[in-house]
Enzyme design. Structure first.
Site, PDB file in Angstrom:
ATOM      1  N   CYS A 118     -17.096   5.822  10.169  1.00  9.60           N
ATOM      2  CA  CYS A 118     -16.648   6.359   8.869  1.00  9.60           C
ATOM      3  C   CYS A 118     -17.765   6.611   7.845  1.00  9.60           C
ATOM      4  CB  CYS A 118     -15.565   5.467   8.288  1.00  9.60           C
ATOM      5  SG  CYS A 118     -14.188   5.274   9.425  1.00  9.60           S
ATOM      6  N   HIS A 156     -14.270   6.090   1.017  1.00 11.41           N
ATOM      7  CA  HIS A 156     -13.709   6.450   2.323  1.00 11.41           C
ATOM      8  C   HIS A 156     -12.199   6.296   2.236  1.00 11.41           C
ATOM      9  CE1 HIS A 156     -12.848   6.890   6.431  1.00 11.41           C
ATOM     10  NE2 HIS A 156     -12.599   5.607   6.664  1.00 11.41           N
ATOM     11  N   ASN A 172      -6.860   8.924   7.519  1.00 10.04           N
ATOM     12  CA  ASN A 172      -8.264   8.545   7.714  1.00 10.04           C
ATOM     13  C   ASN A 172      -8.931   9.550   8.659  1.00 10.04           C
ATOM     14  OD1 ASN A 172     -10.674   7.353   8.477  1.00 10.04           O
ATOM     15  ND2 ASN A 172      -9.787   5.325   8.855  1.00 10.04           N
TER      16      ASN A 172
HETATM   17  N1  ACO Z   1       5.211   0.768  11.401  1.00  6.94           N
HETATM   18  C1  ACO Z   1       5.959  -0.345  11.259  1.00  6.94           C
HETATM   19  N2  ACO Z   1       5.477  -1.570  11.488  1.00  6.94           N
HETATM   20  C2  ACO Z   1       4.193  -1.679  11.868  1.00  6.94           C
HETATM   21  C3  ACO Z   1       3.365  -0.559  12.053  1.00  6.94           C
HETATM   22  C4  ACO Z   1       3.930   0.710  11.800  1.00  6.94           C
HETATM   23  N3  ACO Z   1       3.221   1.842  11.928  1.00  6.94           N
HETATM   24  N4  ACO Z   1       2.151  -0.977  12.441  1.00  6.94           N
HETATM   25  C5  ACO Z   1       2.193  -2.307  12.508  1.00  6.94           C
HETATM   26  N5  ACO Z   1       3.427  -2.744  12.170  1.00  6.94           N
HETATM   27  C6  ACO Z   1       3.933  -4.121  12.109  1.00  6.94           C
HETATM   28  C7  ACO Z   1       3.164  -5.062  12.978  1.00  6.94           C
HETATM   29  O1  ACO Z   1       3.633  -5.034  14.295  1.00  6.94           O
HETATM   30  C8  ACO Z   1       3.409  -6.374  12.294  1.00  6.94           C
HETATM   31  O2  ACO Z   1       4.669  -6.853  12.677  1.00  6.94           O
HETATM   32  P1  ACO Z   1       4.892  -8.428  12.936  1.00  6.94           P
HETATM   33  O3  ACO Z   1       4.589  -9.085  11.622  1.00  6.94           O
HETATM   34  O4  ACO Z   1       6.317  -8.472  13.326  1.00  6.94           O
HETATM   35  O5  ACO Z   1       3.918  -8.795  13.996  1.00  6.94           O
HETATM   36  C9  ACO Z   1       3.495  -6.020  10.812  1.00  6.94           C
HETATM   37  O6  ACO Z   1       3.751  -4.589  10.773  1.00  6.94           O
HETATM   38  C10 ACO Z   1       2.222  -6.304  10.054  1.00  6.94           C
HETATM   39  O7  ACO Z   1       1.123  -5.771  10.769  1.00  6.94           O
HETATM   40  P2  ACO Z   1      -0.356  -5.897  10.239  1.00  6.94           P
HETATM   41  O8  ACO Z   1      -1.286  -5.199  11.163  1.00  6.94           O
HETATM   42  O9  ACO Z   1      -0.654  -7.294   9.901  1.00  6.94           O
HETATM   43  O10 ACO Z   1      -0.199  -5.057   8.881  1.00  6.94           O
HETATM   44  P3  ACO Z   1      -1.241  -4.864   7.705  1.00  6.94           P
HETATM   45  O11 ACO Z   1      -0.595  -5.145   6.435  1.00  6.94           O
HETATM   46  O12 ACO Z   1      -2.553  -5.521   8.006  1.00  6.94           O
HETATM   47  O13 ACO Z   1      -1.496  -3.282   7.732  1.00  6.94           O
HETATM   48  C11 ACO Z   1      -3.126  -1.685   8.536  1.00  6.94           C
HETATM   49  C12 ACO Z   1      -2.003  -2.687   8.904  1.00  6.94           C
HETATM   50  C13 ACO Z   1      -2.548  -0.619   7.653  1.00  6.94           C
HETATM   51  C14 ACO Z   1      -3.683  -1.094   9.802  1.00  6.94           C
HETATM   52  C15 ACO Z   1      -4.228  -2.435   7.764  1.00  6.94           C
HETATM   53  O14 ACO Z   1      -4.562  -3.610   8.445  1.00  6.94           O
HETATM   54  C16 ACO Z   1      -5.476  -1.613   7.582  1.00  6.94           C
HETATM   55  O15 ACO Z   1      -5.495  -0.638   6.830  1.00  6.94           O
HETATM   56  N6  ACO Z   1      -6.608  -2.030   8.199  1.00  6.94           N
HETATM   57  C17 ACO Z   1      -7.884  -1.369   7.962  1.00  6.94           C
HETATM   58  C18 ACO Z   1      -8.010  -0.081   8.663  1.00  6.94           C
HETATM   59  C19 ACO Z   1      -9.327   0.550   8.252  1.00  6.94           C
HETATM   60  O16 ACO Z   1      -9.797   0.420   7.138  1.00  6.94           O
HETATM   61  N7  ACO Z   1     -10.024   1.209   9.093  1.00  6.94           N
HETATM   62  C20 ACO Z   1     -11.299   1.732   8.595  1.00  6.94           C
HETATM   63  C21 ACO Z   1     -12.171   1.986   9.586  1.00  6.94           C
HETATM   64  S1  ACO Z   1     -11.524   3.240  10.648  1.00  6.94           S
HETATM   65  C22 ACO Z   1     -12.833   3.806  11.585  1.00  6.94           C
HETATM   66  O17 ACO Z   1     -13.907   3.327  11.505  1.00  6.94           O
HETATM   67  C23 ACO Z   1     -12.560   4.899  12.555  1.00  6.94           C
END
Ligand code: ACO
Length: 331
Positions: free
Chosen positions: A118, A258, A288
């Protein structure tokens, strides 16, 4: 008191290319077990662009590059160095940069790819800045182009809702004026690589039927860990870029972060002391786009006259590697 740095290179113009096809959260509701509400609340994303079969990294990057060069009034033959950031090259050999070079006719350039996820466009700007500062050339073209849709598991709801396709580009030129890159901070931590990676499909574990069956050629991400590291590292990027330029958040006209997740963007702005109205956000429309996110956002901000000549911009990014960057620029 930090001595105000003099820029060595100016960002003359930017350009972008976005595929026409829009994939909305409602479309995704029909593909995986997710909801528009979950996606918007956790990420801020409403829709993203998806490239067609003929819209590869080189095609999209070349379009963005042409638009940036046209605005800069630079002919392809004047480009001395062409740096391309991509995590989604059209093929392993040759580089996407060489394909873009051929498409735009930048026949006098040294062309090569960098892989920094990124923050790749910001890494690329600094590489080009160093080349020009060393007296090796006058004009650089730095392109970021990502077809993330090609490396995503469209059955994995945890990742497929996050990403989109697109490309951005910038033209840099040597300067003796006061506009350009003022400061930067770039860092990597390879010990955390396996929190966001593609396990197979490279030369170590080449593509096989087994790899395909296991879906090991797709992006795997430990979302929560990545989130925590992103917030911490983007704060560091903002901090060091600002202090190296003798600036504070109050001096900044626009934060261009980003665009991975609105919650990460908000945390970064808060940390840097930059109010919401001075933060550029387009993650809602594009998701993203990895390294293409920042140049696309900057190009939109310039076109919409959110910023203009003389504006002070802080750009910060975080991505796979891990890698992270902060940069201040006077446009
Ligand atoms: N729809 C519905 N539910 C979902 C989805 C979805 N699309 N995805 C995950 N869930 C569920 C999970 O299964 C989990 O359920 P559980 O509690 O029953 O196990 C629950 O939602 C919570 O999941 P988490 O992964 O803990 O959710 P979080 O609040 O952390 O959000 C996210 C996930 C949006 C991916 C977040 O962690 C995030 O933005 N991470 C950073 C990503 C990023 O910045 N990437 C940058 C670099 S990218 C690159 O370099 C190419």
């Amino acid at each position: 008191m930090v001595k105000k740095p003099r820029p060595l290179v100016e960002l003359v113009a930017t350009g972008r290319y976005l595929p026409e096809r829009i994939l909305t959260n409602q479309d995704l509701e029909r593909m995986v077990d997710t909801s528009d509400e979950w996606i918007r609340e956790r990420t801020g994303i409403r829709e993203r662009r998806i490239a067609g079969p003929d819209e590869g990294a080189a095609f999209m990057g070349a379009e963005a590059a042409r638009r940036a060069m046209a605005k800069a009034g630079v002919e392809p033959g004047e480009v001395d160095i062409l740096v391309v950031s991509t995590a989604t090259p059209d093929r392993w050999l040759p580089s996407t940069a060489c394909d873009i070079q051929a498409l735009i006719g930048a026949s006098n350039a040294m062309a090569f790819d960098i892989s920094a996820a990124c923050p790749g466009w910001l890494f690329g700007l600094s590489v080009a800045e160093g080349y020009i500062a060393a007296g090796r050339g006058e004009i650089a073209l730095v392109v970021a182009t990502e077809k993330m849709s090609a490396i995503i598991d469209w059955e994995d709801r945890a990742t497929c809702v996050l990403f989109g396709d697109g490309a951005g580009a910038g033209v840099l030129r040597r300067t003796s004026g006061d506009r350009g890159i003022l400061s930067s901070h770039h860092k990597s931590d390879g010990t955390l690589a396996n929190l966001l990676y593609r396990p197979a499909g490279g030369a170590l574990v080449p593509m096989t039927h087994e790899v395909l069956d296991r879906k090991d050629h797709f992006v795997k991400m430990a979302g929560r860990e990545v989130f925590k590291n992103a917030v911490r590292s983007m704060a560091e990027g903002a901090d060091l870029a600002l202090s190296r330029a003798g600036l504070t958040g109050a001096d900044i006209d626009l934060l261009v972060p980003h665009q991975a997740n609105l919650r990460i963007i908000d945390a970064t702005a808060k940390y840097a002391g930059i109010p919401q109205e001075k933060v550029y956000v387009n993650v809602d429309r594009y998701g993203n786009m990895s390294s293409a996110s920042i140049p696309v956002a900057l190009d939109e901000a310039l076109e919409r006259k959110v910023v203009g000549p003389g504006s002070l911009v802080l750009a910060v990014a975080f991505g796979a590697g891990f890698t992270w960057s902060g940069m201040t620029l006077r446009l």
